[in-house]
Design an enzyme around this catalytic site. Structure first.
Site, PDB file in Angstrom:
ATOM      1  N   LYS A  98      28.951 -44.884 106.235  1.00 47.33           N
ATOM      2  CA  LYS A  98      29.951 -44.538 107.253  1.00 47.33           C
ATOM      3  C   LYS A  98      30.493 -45.807 107.905  1.00 47.33           C
ATOM      4  O   LYS A  98      29.731 -46.722 108.230  1.00 47.33           O
ATOM      5  CB  LYS A  98      29.302 -43.620 108.286  1.00 47.33           C
ATOM      6  CG  LYS A  98      30.243 -43.093 109.360  1.00 47.33           C
ATOM      7  CD  LYS A  98      29.487 -42.144 110.270  1.00 47.33           C
ATOM      8  CE  LYS A  98      30.322 -41.632 111.407  1.00 47.33           C
ATOM      9  NZ  LYS A  98      29.561 -40.693 112.280  1.00 47.33           N
ATOM     10  N   SER A 145      31.930 -36.678 113.070  1.00 50.92           N
ATOM     11  CA  SER A 145      32.678 -37.868 112.704  1.00 50.92           C
ATOM     12  C   SER A 145      32.277 -38.445 111.341  1.00 50.92           C
ATOM     13  O   SER A 145      32.834 -39.444 110.912  1.00 50.92           O
ATOM     14  CB  SER A 145      32.469 -38.950 113.774  1.00 50.92           C
ATOM     15  OG  SER A 145      31.088 -39.289 113.891  1.00 50.92           O
ATOM     16  N   SER A 180      27.817 -35.007 114.348  1.00 51.92           N
ATOM     17  CA  SER A 180      28.588 -35.784 113.386  1.00 51.92           C
ATOM     18  C   SER A 180      28.090 -35.777 111.961  1.00 51.92           C
ATOM     19  O   SER A 180      28.813 -36.152 111.051  1.00 51.92           O
ATOM     20  CB  SER A 180      28.699 -37.233 113.867  1.00 51.92           C
ATOM     21  OG  SER A 180      29.502 -37.312 115.012  1.00 51.92           O
TER      22      SER A 180
END
Length: 469
Positions: free
Chosen positions: A81, A156, A180
């Site tokens: 990420k 996210s 997330s």
């Protein structure tokens, strides 16, 4: 075989590599080919480092040929990420202010993954500094849902979830503070784990004593998630809250799990009091009831953690200011989600945070009481199905109007508030063919057990590959 390798599980790929039936280079090539086809459609991977990955894959292949000891993730392609530091690989935090930033060190979790043999092939899309329950930013645009490209994959960690769901990689890294990892996993039809704070070292991230934001795996199966977890955990003597896992191998525990005999499960459809879409609730309830065939005892309970809603928002505001403390002079350069969160945090007083901590303790005691009676709490991972890409957040849940972008993720962030781990696992599909996830919550350091139960859920509720892959 190369053309089929991107459809194998991570566990299968590990075995093929170890048994010299496929080389790490072949595995890399298969996934790079898949990225070339899928990524233009979904915009999941924003930085691809093919040359670095190929060099690492060749070294991994040599290690196999030479009979060197192999780590649990040896030769497996992994994406990180884009809020996590990667040495020599662009790390933008999804922010135009960092569009050309290349770190000179890895975050501890990336060090762990490399040491376990993973081949880092790129970075995945995220909202600016992970401040958003969607996956869109001004630098790279929006990531699309592989079950319907007009819908959001949530956030996210949406880029990582999409990369794993579509076969671009067998394993993906995510972070989770509010929802997330869990809701992107639910929206994309895969497995994701919010881990116990301290289980995976956070070195490379701000706020060393914080257990709220954690790293975790995203994968297409519970077994694959457990395999990745084995490559991420371990004591870091330099990280203040680091703790070693109280198990030798999460994967071994998951693979030995064949039933839920005697397990006590509490199902609560709406722990936040905001409502839940009826179709979502019906699908989740049916999936939990199917665990009774595996020997589980299932009770529907009126459990509520709604008292934690206001405390979470306060502590989240404090956390946002702490994360961005060195950048407070840059607020005008940030987008509305991130900038608004920090500004809200700056309005807080010590009395506000003390009151929030006091109420957090009360909510934690509720969870402790529940786990005194049950082994697991299961809820819908998200109260709504995937929503249109054009929206920042769903504005209605169960007929209730919402006025900000974090209200709808309360079923996930209330678990963050009290510090317990949770897995998200697909439990079925809506009539529109969209995946629906269950959130399975357990006591601290129960990740292998959560994934063992997730394995049984997947076995009883297979959903297949995304429609648009």
């Amino acid at each position: 075989m190369t053309s089929d390798l991107s459809r194998h599980s991570a566990v299968e790929l590990r075995d093929l590599i170890a048994n010299k039936k496929a080389s790490p280079v072949e595995v890399l090539d298969a996934h790079l080919a898949e990225i070339a086809v899928q990524n233009p459609k979904f915009n999941a991977i924003v930085t691809l480092v093919e040359d670095q990955a190929r060099t690492a894959a060749k070294a991994a292949a040599d290690a196999v040929k030479n009979g060197a000891p192999l780590g649990p993730l040896h030769g497996l392609p992994v994406v990180i990420k884009d809020v996590t530091l990667t040495k020599g690989i662009r790390t933008t935090f999804g922010s135009p202010a960092y569009k050309d930033f290349v770190p000179d060190e890895d975050a501890a979790v990336v060090e762990r993954l490399r040491k376990a043999g993973a081949i880092i092939i790129g970075k995945t899309n995220t909202p600016e500094f992970a401040a958003g329950a969607n996956t869109v930013n001004a630098l790279f645009g929006a990531t699309r849902n592989p079950w319907n490209p007009e819908l959001s994959p949530a956030g996210s960690s949406g880029g990582s979830a999409v990369a794993a769901a579509t076969g671009m990689v067998p394993l993906a890294h995510g972070t989770d503070f509010g929802c997330s990892i869990r809701i992107p996993a639910a929206f994309c039809g895969i497995v994701g784990v919010r881990t116990t704070g301290g289980l995976i070292p956070n070195r490379g991230m701000r706020l060393p004593w914080d257990g709220g934001q954690v790293h975790g795996p995203l994968a297409r199966s519970a077994e694959d998630a457990a395999l990745m977890l084995d490559g991420m955990t371990g004591l870091d003597p330099l990280w203040p809250i680091s703790a070693p896992p109280p198990w030798q191998s999460a994967l071994d525990i998951v693979q030995r799990t064949d039933n839920a005999k005697g397990k006590r499960i509490a199902y609560a459809s709406d722990i936040a009091g905001f409502g839940v879409d009826k179709e979502i609730d019906d699908i989740c309830r049916a999936a939990v009831r199917r665990l009774e065939k595996d020997g589980a005892v299932v009770d529907e309970v009126p459990f509520s953690a709604a008292d934690g809603f206001a405390p979470y928002k306060v502590l989240r505001g404090e956390w946002m200011v702490g994360q961005q403390y060195e950048r407070l002079g840059m607020l005008d350069q940030f987008g509305p989600n991130l900038g608004g969160n920090v500004r809200d945090g700056l309005k807080l007083t010590v009395r506000d945070t003390a009151a929030a901590e006091n109420m957090r303790e009360q909510v934690w005691k509720k969870f402790c009481d529940l786990f005194g009676q049950y082994d697991y709490l299961i809820t819908p991972a998200a109260p709504v199905p995937p929503y249109p890409l054009s929206k920042n957040y769903p504005d209605e849940v169960g007929g209730n109007k919402l006025d900000n972008y974090i209200d709808w993720i309360a079923p996930a962030f209330l678990v963050t508030l009290v510090g317990f781990p949770a897995a998200s696992v697909p439990g079925g599909k809506t009539q529109a063919g969209l995946p629906v996830g269950l959130q399975i919550v357990g006591p601290r350091f129960s990740e292998p057990q959560l994934l063992g139960l997730s394995k049984l859920v997947q076995r009883a509720n297979p959903i297949g590959w995304p429609t648009h892959v």
